[in-house]
Design an enzyme around this catalytic site. Structure first.
Site, PDB file in Angstrom:
ATOM      1  CG  HIS A 124     -10.111  -6.647   8.073  1.00 43.22           C
ATOM      2  ND1 HIS A 124      -9.159  -7.255   8.847  1.00 43.22           N
ATOM      3  CD2 HIS A 124      -9.645  -6.727   6.801  1.00 43.22           C
ATOM      4  CE1 HIS A 124      -8.176  -7.695   8.099  1.00 43.22           C
ATOM      5  NE2 HIS A 124      -8.437  -7.379   6.836  1.00 43.22           N
ATOM      6  CD  GLU A 163      -1.977  -2.288   1.348  1.00 38.88           C
ATOM      7  OE1 GLU A 163      -0.870  -2.639   1.818  1.00 38.88           O
ATOM      8  OE2 GLU A 163      -2.890  -3.101   1.130  1.00 38.88           O
TER       9      GLU A 163
END
Lengths: 361, 396
Positions: A160, A91
């Protein structure tokens, strides 16, 4: 007429519904166009890629896999590997590359598979994208969209299930959008891609498969919604609900329930978190004299906290008959445990109860 | 044409200097050829030329540019000691040959991005010395109106000036991606130090740059110290030119402007011929501490610094080359030195006298397309008008 359709992918379901609608002589209500949030996002990117050669998508699984959540479905086939780029699972690297490309004249859409992973790359969102225009005295603007699902999904536990609305909204230099339905998703994503500044676009996985009615105007290739403007989803005189994303759905459901006992809530869909359309909120509060903010994110320094503070700092404070109430996610990391997960997220009854308490009924 | 190797340069130097003073300016050479220190290669079958020819014009130009950078940095250091430059101030003295050598290989379409030691680069990419110094003093005449300071200067094809160690590396790969995507034919020189070379995102950028064959020249300016931690104490592999693994690399004497130039030209050719990225390690040295707050003597000895100054200084050694090959006379160079000194002295005065931008610019250029007309000040009733000043070159 009842169908039992079993598909793994909501997208397949959507297509089937579309086909059914065409083949059946439907009623007027059914004939109204419906679109899923997923398709709204997909069509927005498609339109903008067609419109501007500089627009491209990069991220994990956006190309050959058709998107981890199928939001970029079909775009790789249509536009090819130059404009729909699968990245490795890195990322900070690909977010940095996207920002660099934006500085040098492209219009990247940088997809985070979920915003939870954007934490790996947050330095490029904040330090490289948001601050460069100011630091360069207006020389290097960074036209980029960071997008992906944000906030709690279902049963995915603490790492998450976080809302980053408050995190990104805090930073001047960013524009932060959090759409609710298909019209929002399409109109705001198109606006975000055309915008010359960095935009953080916070979607919600649980809304992707939802169908919402849309008009022909929304389908127009040049349909865009203004960034920074809230939408009043429901008119009401007794109390104001202000929410974003999934919170809007909860607020509308709560308003419906309250209506049955004679309480009419006004529901404001924020659409943008930065800039925050505080004027729409103030105008509503001046009429209703009561306000509840609703969000799935944490309470501490959250979106509700900001709204509350801005009300205190405005004329609206003098119109309040009761304190501002925040209905938020609980101040805990998200548990996997099903019953605890429910307790960690705002439910319709929390809003209904809070409204009654606030109104003293 | 006179051919010399580095070994016999000094010996010939003395003789030639005598000759030079006799000949005065009448018999100056128009070009000269030198042998430079051998490059070390990683995953390359052949490297840059080790025999280099330069014209008189180029030689004078490189000398001037290096002297300008040295003078700007000396002035910056003094302004910092006078407490006129605030915050951070990282000096490039000792590393001049790296920037000047690289810049000499640039074509119009090439770009550069670096870290926070960029006063010299800002000058090379088109800013006047007074604009660099005024940025340091935080005044309106600065490159970015005094809003960025030492670490954040920009220009055409120059993307800063980045204060986060290593973050500029994927940004540079992204600039290279844009060049490839838009078909400009440009390459992006992406600079970082031996300290940043250990950042994870550097390896992520290598990987994607190679996967996608981006025209990116990664340059590790190895000055030996990551702040105060020496290369040996911070890197498991100090052969930085090999650390791109699958990316070809070249070890370059970063104290020799000609070696850096040849390596940079080679790197540009490598990229534009579709070979993807390449990595240069320019071995260099910084005379000052990491920043002005670091005396730079707790982790190294004064003797070490002195030895580099005496034996490897990029300006002194290049000056010797110019003189020994009769590309210029002592007087020519003295004249240049004086002109630069006068210009920098005047720039220092101007950078001190210049005004700061007014408070009206507190909320200037936060957005290129602002939505709100005002930003909140420190108290709720203080509203600051958002104003647009800069040209925003990505706005169209």
């Amino acid at each position: 007429m009842a169908f039992t359709i079993s598909f793994h992918k909501p997208s397949a379901l959507t297509n089937t519904v579309k086909i059914l609608k065409r083949s059946l002589n439907t009623t007027r209500v059914l004939a109204n166009k419906q679109m899923t949030v997923r398709d709204a996002l997909n069509s927005a990117m498609d339109d903008e890629m067609e419109r501007d050669e500089r627009v491209f998508i990069l991220g994990e699984e956006v190309a050959m896999y058709d998107g981890a959540y199928k939001v970029s479905r079909g775009l790789y086939k249509k536009y090819g590997e130059k404009r729909v780029i699968d990245t490795p699972i890195t990322e900070i690297g690909f977010a940095g590359i996207a920002v660099g490309a934006a500085m040098a004249g492209l219009r990247p859409i940088c997809e985070f598979m979920t915003f939870n992973f954007s934490l790996q790359a947050i330095d490029h969102v904040i330090n490289s994208a948001a601050k460069t225009f100011y630091m360069s005295a207006g020389l290097v603007n960074v036209p980029i969209v960071f997008r992906g699902p944000n906030g709690a999904a279902a049963g995915v536990a603490a790492q998450h299930s976080q809302c980053f609305g408050a995190w990104y909204s805090q930073c001047p230099g960013l524009k932060v959008i959090s759409p609710y339905n298909s019209e929002d998703a399409r109109g705001l994503l198109k606006a975000a891609i055309r915008d010359p500044d960095p935009v953080v676009f916070l979607e919600n996985e649980l809304l992707y498969g939802n169908q919402y009615p849309i008009t022909d105007e929304v389908l127009d290739k040049d349909f865009v919604l203004p960034i920074g403007k809230a939408k009043i989803e429901r008119k009401g005189d007794h109390i104001t609900f202000v929410a974003h994303s999934k919170g809007v759905e909860l607020a509308l459901d709560a308003a419906k329930e309250l209506s049955s006992v004679g309480i009419e809530a006004e529901v404001i869909n924020l659409r943008s978190l930065r800039p925050l359309d505080i004027n729409t909120i103030i105008q509503s509060v001046v009429r209703t004299n009561h306000i509840i903010s609703i969000e799935q994110g944490w309470p501490y320094a959250g979106i509700g906290s900001e709204i509350s503070a801005q009300i205190m700092e405005s004329e609206a404070f003098y119109h309040l008959d009761a304190p501002v109430i925040r209905v938020t996610g609980a101040d805990v990391p998200m548990p996997y445990t099903k019953s605890l997960e429910i307790a960690a997220l705002p439910q319709i009854n929390n809003i209904v109860d809070a409204a009654k308490k606030l109104l003293g009924v | 044409m006179i051919t010399l190797t580095t070994k016999n340069v000094s010996a010939v130097h003395n003789t030639l200097q005598k000759l030079t003073s006799t000949w005065q300016c009448r018999n100056l050479a128009t070009e000269a050829t030198f042998d430079i220190k051998a490059f070390k290669l990683h995953k390359l079958e052949s490297g840059p030329n080790t025999t280099v020819t330069i014209t008189k014009e180029d030689a004078i130009n490189y000398y001037k540019q290096m002297q300008y950078i040295r003078r700007i940095e000396t002035a910056a250091g003094n302004l910092y000691k006078e407490k006129i430059v605030r915050g951070f101030c990282h000096l490039y003295s000792g590393q001049e040959a790296c920037a000047v050598g690289m810049k000499s290989a640039f074509r119009d379409q090439d770009s550069i991005i670096s870290a926070y030691r960029v006063h010299g680069w800002t000058y090379l990419m088109g800013a006047k010395p007074v604009e660099v110094l005024s940025e340091l003093t935080g005044r309106i005449g600065g490159v970015v109106r005094g809003k960025g300071g030492s670490m954040h200067m920009y220009g055409k094809n120059f993307y800063g000036g980045n204060g986060i160690v290593g973050a500029q590396v994927p940004l540079g790969a992204g600039i290279a991606l844009a060049a490839k995507y838009l078909g400009t034919g440009g390459v992006c020189f992406t600079l970082y130090g031996d300290g940043a070379s250990n950042q994870g995102q550097v390896f992520e950028a290598y990987n994607m740059a190679k996967l996608w064959n981006l025209p990116c020249v990664f340059v590790c300016e190895n000055n030996g110290y990551a702040m105060g931690t020496s290369s040996e104490r911070s890197a498991s592999n100090t052969s930085y030119y090999t650390r791109g693994d699958y990316i070809p690399g070249i070890w370059v004497d970063g104290m020799d402007v000609l070696a850096v130039r040849e390596a940079s030209k080679f790197a540009v050719d490598h990229c534009i011929n579709g070979n993807g990225p390449i990595l240069l390690e320019t071995v260099t040295y910084r005379y000052s501490g990491h920043s002005m707050s670091d005396p730079g003597t707790s982790y190294r000895t004064r003797a070490e610094i002195q030895a580099v100054r005496m034996t490897r200084d990029p300006i002194t050694s290049f000056k010797e080359k110019i003189l020994s090959t009769n590309l210029a006379t002592v007087d020519d160079l003295k004249k240049i030195d004086n002109e630069i000194k006068i210009e920098i002295d005047q720039a220092v005065i101007k950078s001190k006298e210049d005004e700061e931008i007014t408070l009206d610019e507190l909320a200037s250029d936060i957005y290129s397309k602002p939505i709100e007309s005002e930003h909140r000040g420190v108290v709720p009733w203080q509203k600051i008008k958002h104003v647009r000043i800069g040209p925003a070159f990505n706005i169209v």
